[in-house]
Design an enzyme around this catalytic site. Structure first.
Site, PDB file in Angstrom:
ATOM      1  N   GLY A  15      54.835  58.802  91.616  1.00 44.99           N
ATOM      2  CA  GLY A  15      54.194  58.464  92.891  1.00 44.99           C
ATOM      3  C   GLY A  15      54.538  59.475  93.977  1.00 44.99           C
ATOM      4  N   ASP A  63      58.330  50.228  82.104  1.00 43.70           N
ATOM      5  CA  ASP A  63      57.522  49.451  83.035  1.00 43.70           C
ATOM      6  C   ASP A  63      58.451  48.503  83.785  1.00 43.70           C
ATOM      7  OD1 ASP A  63      55.601  47.353  84.028  1.00 43.70           O
ATOM      8  OD2 ASP A  63      54.198  48.608  82.915  1.00 43.70           O
ATOM      9  N   THR A 132      59.635  47.747 103.125  1.00 43.11           N
ATOM     10  CA  THR A 132      58.502  48.268 103.906  1.00 43.11           C
ATOM     11  C   THR A 132      58.277  47.569 105.246  1.00 43.11           C
ATOM     12  OG1 THR A 132      56.065  48.385 103.923  1.00 43.11           O
ATOM     13  CG2 THR A 132      57.022  46.729 102.512  1.00 43.11           C
ATOM     14  N   GLU A 134      55.519  46.652 106.176  1.00 41.67           N
ATOM     15  CA  GLU A 134      54.524  45.597 105.947  1.00 41.67           C
ATOM     16  C   GLU A 134      55.164  44.215 105.971  1.00 41.67           C
ATOM     17  OE1 GLU A 134      51.068  45.024 105.010  1.00 41.67           O
ATOM     18  OE2 GLU A 134      50.824  46.845 106.161  1.00 41.67           O
ATOM     19  N   TYR A 160      51.088  41.899  99.033  1.00 48.55           N
ATOM     20  CA  TYR A 160      52.041  43.014  98.904  1.00 48.55           C
ATOM     21  C   TYR A 160      53.256  42.788  99.800  1.00 48.55           C
ATOM     22  CZ  TYR A 160      53.989  47.672  99.862  1.00 48.55           C
ATOM     23  OH  TYR A 160      54.850  48.737 100.066  1.00 48.55           O
ATOM     24  N   LYS A 164      57.108  42.232  98.629  1.00 55.14           N
ATOM     25  CA  LYS A 164      58.169  43.142  99.093  1.00 55.14           C
ATOM     26  C   LYS A 164      59.292  42.370  99.791  1.00 55.14           C
ATOM     27  CE  LYS A 164      57.301  47.485  98.027  1.00 55.14           C
ATOM     28  NZ  LYS A 164      58.250  48.346  97.337  1.00 55.14           N
ATOM     29  N   HIS A 190      54.613  56.665 105.567  1.00 54.88           N
ATOM     30  CA  HIS A 190      54.885  58.098 105.493  1.00 54.88           C
ATOM     31  C   HIS A 190      53.911  58.716 104.503  1.00 54.88           C
ATOM     32  CE1 HIS A 190      57.677  55.706 103.075  1.00 54.88           C
ATOM     33  NE2 HIS A 190      57.516  56.632 102.128  1.00 54.88           N
TER      34      HIS A 190
HETATM   35  P1  NAP Z   1      53.008  55.228  95.078  1.00 56.49           P
HETATM   36  O1  NAP Z   1      52.569  56.632  95.290  1.00 56.49           O
HETATM   37  O2  NAP Z   1      51.960  54.176  94.934  1.00 56.49           O
HETATM   38  O3  NAP Z   1      53.953  55.204  93.794  1.00 56.49           O
HETATM   39  C1  NAP Z   1      54.314  54.015  93.156  1.00 56.49           C
HETATM   40  C2  NAP Z   1      54.676  54.305  91.708  1.00 56.49           C
HETATM   41  O4  NAP Z   1      54.969  53.050  91.073  1.00 56.49           O
HETATM   42  C3  NAP Z   1      53.557  54.958  90.889  1.00 56.49           C
HETATM   43  O5  NAP Z   1      54.046  56.119  90.278  1.00 56.49           O
HETATM   44  C4  NAP Z   1      53.187  53.912  89.851  1.00 56.49           C
HETATM   45  O6  NAP Z   1      52.923  54.417  88.577  1.00 56.49           O
HETATM   46  C5  NAP Z   1      54.490  53.107  89.761  1.00 56.49           C
HETATM   47  N1  NAP Z   1      54.229  51.782  89.199  1.00 56.49           N
HETATM   48  C6  NAP Z   1      53.234  50.909  89.506  1.00 56.49           C
HETATM   49  N2  NAP Z   1      53.318  49.813  88.735  1.00 56.49           N
HETATM   50  C7  NAP Z   1      54.374  49.989  87.924  1.00 56.49           C
HETATM   51  C8  NAP Z   1      54.970  49.225  86.882  1.00 56.49           C
HETATM   52  N3  NAP Z   1      54.474  48.036  86.515  1.00 56.49           N
HETATM   53  N4  NAP Z   1      56.040  49.722  86.238  1.00 56.49           N
HETATM   54  C9  NAP Z   1      56.536  50.938  86.570  1.00 56.49           C
HETATM   55  N5  NAP Z   1      56.006  51.730  87.529  1.00 56.49           N
HETATM   56  C10 NAP Z   1      54.955  51.250  88.198  1.00 56.49           C
HETATM   57  O7  NAP Z   1      53.958  54.747  96.252  1.00 56.49           O
HETATM   58  P2  NAP Z   1      54.807  55.647  97.290  1.00 56.49           P
HETATM   59  O8  NAP Z   1      53.987  55.885  98.498  1.00 56.49           O
HETATM   60  O9  NAP Z   1      55.439  56.769  96.579  1.00 56.49           O
HETATM   61  O10 NAP Z   1      55.915  54.588  97.730  1.00 56.49           O
HETATM   62  C11 NAP Z   1      57.126  54.451  97.009  1.00 56.49           C
HETATM   63  C12 NAP Z   1      57.678  53.050  97.234  1.00 56.49           C
HETATM   64  O11 NAP Z   1      57.932  52.863  98.635  1.00 56.49           O
HETATM   65  C13 NAP Z   1      56.757  51.915  96.842  1.00 56.49           C
HETATM   66  O12 NAP Z   1      57.552  50.864  96.351  1.00 56.49           O
HETATM   67  C14 NAP Z   1      56.081  51.500  98.136  1.00 56.49           C
HETATM   68  O13 NAP Z   1      55.678  50.154  98.080  1.00 56.49           O
HETATM   69  C15 NAP Z   1      57.209  51.734  99.115  1.00 56.49           C
HETATM   70  N6  NAP Z   1      56.829  52.087 100.486  1.00 56.49           N
HETATM   71  C16 NAP Z   1      55.965  53.105 100.710  1.00 56.49           C
HETATM   72  C17 NAP Z   1      55.640  53.469 102.005  1.00 56.49           C
HETATM   73  C18 NAP Z   1      54.702  54.611 102.298  1.00 56.49           C
HETATM   74  O14 NAP Z   1      54.230  54.721 103.437  1.00 56.49           O
HETATM   75  N7  NAP Z   1      54.441  55.496 101.340  1.00 56.49           N
HETATM   76  C19 NAP Z   1      56.231  52.776 103.088  1.00 56.49           C
HETATM   77  C20 NAP Z   1      57.129  51.753 102.815  1.00 56.49           C
HETATM   78  C21 NAP Z   1      57.428  51.424 101.500  1.00 56.49           C
HETATM   79  P3  NAP Z   1      51.519  55.105  88.163  1.00 56.49           P
HETATM   80  O15 NAP Z   1      51.654  56.484  88.689  1.00 56.49           O
HETATM   81  O16 NAP Z   1      51.513  55.020  86.698  1.00 56.49           O
HETATM   82  O17 NAP Z   1      50.467  54.286  88.827  1.00 56.49           O
HETATM   83  O1  G4F Z   2      46.679  53.807 104.276  1.00 60.24           O
HETATM   84  P1  G4F Z   2      46.713  52.344 104.132  1.00 60.24           P
HETATM   85  O2  G4F Z   2      46.103  51.768 102.905  1.00 60.24           O
HETATM   86  O3  G4F Z   2      48.241  51.937 104.302  1.00 60.24           O
HETATM   87  P2  G4F Z   2      48.968  50.564 104.676  1.00 60.24           P
HETATM   88  O4  G4F Z   2      48.105  49.405 104.412  1.00 60.24           O
HETATM   89  O5  G4F Z   2      49.495  50.722 106.058  1.00 60.24           O
HETATM   90  O6  G4F Z   2      50.169  50.536 103.627  1.00 60.24           O
HETATM   91  C1  G4F Z   2      50.961  51.691 103.389  1.00 60.24           C
HETATM   92  O7  G4F Z   2      52.073  51.661 104.275  1.00 60.24           O
HETATM   93  C2  G4F Z   2      52.975  50.559 104.068  1.00 60.24           C
HETATM   94  C3  G4F Z   2      54.089  50.685 105.123  1.00 60.24           C
HETATM   95  O8  G4F Z   2      53.692  50.099 106.317  1.00 60.24           O
HETATM   96  C4  G4F Z   2      53.530  50.651 102.663  1.00 60.24           C
HETATM   97  F1  G4F Z   2      54.427  49.656 102.445  1.00 60.24           F
HETATM   98  C5  G4F Z   2      52.392  50.551 101.659  1.00 60.24           C
HETATM   99  O9  G4F Z   2      52.899  50.688 100.335  1.00 60.24           O
HETATM  100  C6  G4F Z   2      51.388  51.684 101.928  1.00 60.24           C
HETATM  101  O10 G4F Z   2      52.018  52.898 101.617  1.00 60.24           O
HETATM  102  O11 G4F Z   2      45.990  51.643 105.367  1.00 60.24           O
HETATM  103  C7  G4F Z   2      46.375  51.941 106.698  1.00 60.24           C
HETATM  104  C8  G4F Z   2      45.370  51.323 107.660  1.00 60.24           C
HETATM  105  C9  G4F Z   2      45.093  49.836 107.411  1.00 60.24           C
HETATM  106  O12 G4F Z   2      45.061  49.191 108.641  1.00 60.24           O
HETATM  107  C10 G4F Z   2      43.704  49.815 106.780  1.00 60.24           C
HETATM  108  O13 G4F Z   2      42.976  48.627 107.028  1.00 60.24           O
HETATM  109  O14 G4F Z   2      44.123  51.987 107.500  1.00 60.24           O
HETATM  110  C11 G4F Z   2      43.089  51.009 107.482  1.00 60.24           C
HETATM  111  N1  G4F Z   2      41.919  51.577 106.787  1.00 60.24           N
HETATM  112  C12 G4F Z   2      40.716  51.791 107.376  1.00 60.24           C
HETATM  113  N2  G4F Z   2      39.855  52.297 106.465  1.00 60.24           N
HETATM  114  C13 G4F Z   2      41.847  51.938 105.506  1.00 60.24           C
HETATM  115  C14 G4F Z   2      40.544  52.403 105.298  1.00 60.24           C
HETATM  116  N3  G4F Z   2      42.782  51.939 104.522  1.00 60.24           N
HETATM  117  C15 G4F Z   2      42.420  52.413 103.299  1.00 60.24           C
HETATM  118  N4  G4F Z   2      43.345  52.455 102.314  1.00 60.24           N
HETATM  119  N5  G4F Z   2      41.141  52.862 103.053  1.00 60.24           N
HETATM  120  C16 G4F Z   2      40.174  52.872 104.016  1.00 60.24           C
HETATM  121  O15 G4F Z   2      39.039  53.273 103.777  1.00 60.24           O
END
Ligand code: NAP
Ligand code: G4F
Length: 350
Positions: A15, A63, A132, A134, A160, A164, A190
């Site tokens: 990821g 997994d 998160t 969220e 979600y 979490k 991020h």
């Molecule tokens: P991501 O790109 O969606 O990566 C998540 C990874 O989890 C993917 O590689 C996915 O594998 C793997 N996964 C999904 N289901 C699984 C399962 N059943 N068993 C094992 N692996 C599995 O997420 P990210 O943005 O890097 O975020 C990393 C973590 O931080 C996540 O837990 C997310 O919820 C949390 N988080 C993210 C943000 C953000 O803004 N990015 C903010 C707060 C918290 P595949 O590649 O095979 O699909």
């Molecule tokens: O990019 P998003 O899908 O991120 P969201 O929902 O904020 O979640 C991400 O950040 C969380 C931390 O706060 C993580 F925990 C989570 O795993 C993930 O990384 O959507 C951001 C915003 C939302 O308000 C959504 O309704 O963008 C709005 N949006 C508007 N149009 C859209 C779209 N989001 C997506 N994905 N696709 C659209 O077309």
């Protein structure tokens, strides 16, 4: 320059954050192990792609639903540090598949903690849980003026977020019950060049690049008014690592302390390709129009609306800044710029 010879296990290494963190830990001299799921073997294109980009990652099949595989991984690797990043992480998707989300994103954390205990490593492993913003839900009544801190009340607004929150509490519970070194990083959004295209920022920057190159006519988005506290993923993985280097386990917020709307992100992204985006109409009929050509470049598609929305996220990173010495390096315009520049090169095949 290598600083250590510790072993780290990262779940979800394929990821966004997994890639940034694997690189960081490798540079710090760690032996890096990372889980991927599915029935991949060395000849699988995705396996090959990861190994080509980051040959130093030792890939492990596991997994999060499979306690036996996770326990085996702990027993064989005996990691010093475990970063649990694997999850179903897409908020919109979690409304469509809430049960799988609960199993993977929620109960999967318990599998990780139990795997550590079953392997008899609960006294030695340091465990990071990817919690998160969220979990807060962005509601008026629990929204502090200067941003959510570690002490703010939770009110998740999606399957979600609820899953979490379970992961957050079970991590805290194992810390208190068994004295495990287990903590949560409560990270606000991020983004960056490794972000999946199903998330709004990357969807925008990919589309902007394709529009510039004549490969796409317009972009379709959902809610334009939601606000997010957006930082750069490369900065945030440094914060994750710093959390696990403290003497005592503690939960930390990582955020920028700024919040911006999807609309603002779009305006800046289009500006990067020399387009001034102006807005016409309202509600689902609103469009984003190129001020100089009159061409419609952005439309609203209700398909991307969610049953409930987190309308505003703003974090207060004071504790992480004070205790970890952590500070984000990339600001909001810098983030948009680096993502658009990356996608312009990618789409042009460079
Ligand atoms: P991501 O790109 O969606 O990566 C998540 C990874 O989890 C993917 O590689 C996915 O594998 C793997 N996964 C999904 N289901 C699984 C399962 N059943 N068993 C094992 N692996 C599995 O997420 P990210 O943005 O890097 O975020 C990393 C973590 O931080 C996540 O837990 C997310 O919820 C949390 N988080 C993210 C943000 C953000 O803004 N990015 C903010 C707060 C918290 P595949 O590649 O095979 O699909
Ligand atoms: O990019 P998003 O899908 O991120 P969201 O929902 O904020 O979640 C991400 O950040 C969380 C931390 O706060 C993580 F925990 C989570 O795993 C993930 O990384 O959507 C951001 C915003 C939302 O308000 C959504 O309704 O963008 C709005 N949006 C508007 N149009 C859209 C779209 N989001 C997506 N994905 N696709 C659209 O077309």
């Amino acid at each position: 320059m290598a600083e250590t010879t510790k072993r780290a296990l990262i779940t979800g290494v394929a990821g966004q954050d997994g890639g940034h963190l694997a690189k960081l830990l490798h540079e710090k001299g760690y032996e890096v192990y990372g889980t991927i799921r599915g029935q991949m073997e060395a000849s699988h294109p995705r396996y090959r792609q990861i190994k080509e980009e980051m040959p130093y990652i030792n890939l492990v099949m596991a997994d999060l639903l499979d306690l036996a595989a996770l326990t085996r991984a702990m027993q064989e690797i005996k990691p010093d540090e475990v970063y649990n990043l694997a999850a179903i992480s897409h908020v919109g998707y979690s409304f469509r598949d809430p049960i799988l989300t609960a199993d993977v994103t929620g109960k999967g954390v318990l599998h990780m903690l139990e795997a550590i205990r079953l392997a008899g490593l609960e006294k030695t492993i340091r465990f990071y849980q990817a919690s998160t913003s969220e979990m807060y839900g962005g509601l008026e009544y629990n929204r502090p003026e200067t941003g959510y801190t570690e002490e703010a009340a939770f009110h998740p607004r999606s399957p979600y977020g609820v899953a979490k929150l379970y992961g957050y509490w079970i991590t805290k519970n194992y810390r208190e019950n068994y004295g495990m070194y287990a903590l949560s990083g409560i990270l606000f959004n991020h983004e960056g060049e490794r972000r999946g295209p199903e998330f709004v920022t990357r969807k925008i920057t990919q589309s902007v690049a394709r529009i510039k190159l004549g490969k796409q006519e317009h972009i379709e988005l959902g809610n334009m008014d939601a606000k997010r506290d957006w930082g750069y993923a490369g900065d945030y993985v440094e914060g994750m690592w710093r959390m696990l280097q403290q003497d005592q386990p503690n939960d930390y917020v990582l955020a920028t302390g700024e919040t911006h709307s999807i609309r603002e992100f779009c305006e800046l992204a289009f500006k990067e390709i020399g387009v001034e985006l102006t807005w016409q109409g309202s509600g689902v009929d609103e469009t984003g129009v190129d001020a100089s050509t009159g061409k419609t470049l952005l439309k609203i598609n209700p398909e991307f609306f969610r049953p409930s929305e987190v309308d505003l996220l703003l974090g207060d990173p004071t504790k992480a800044e004070t205790e970890l010495g952590w500070k984000r390096a990339v600001d909001f315009p810098g983030l948009v710029k680096l993502m658009v520049e990356h996608d312009l090169k990618l789409e042009a095949g460079q």
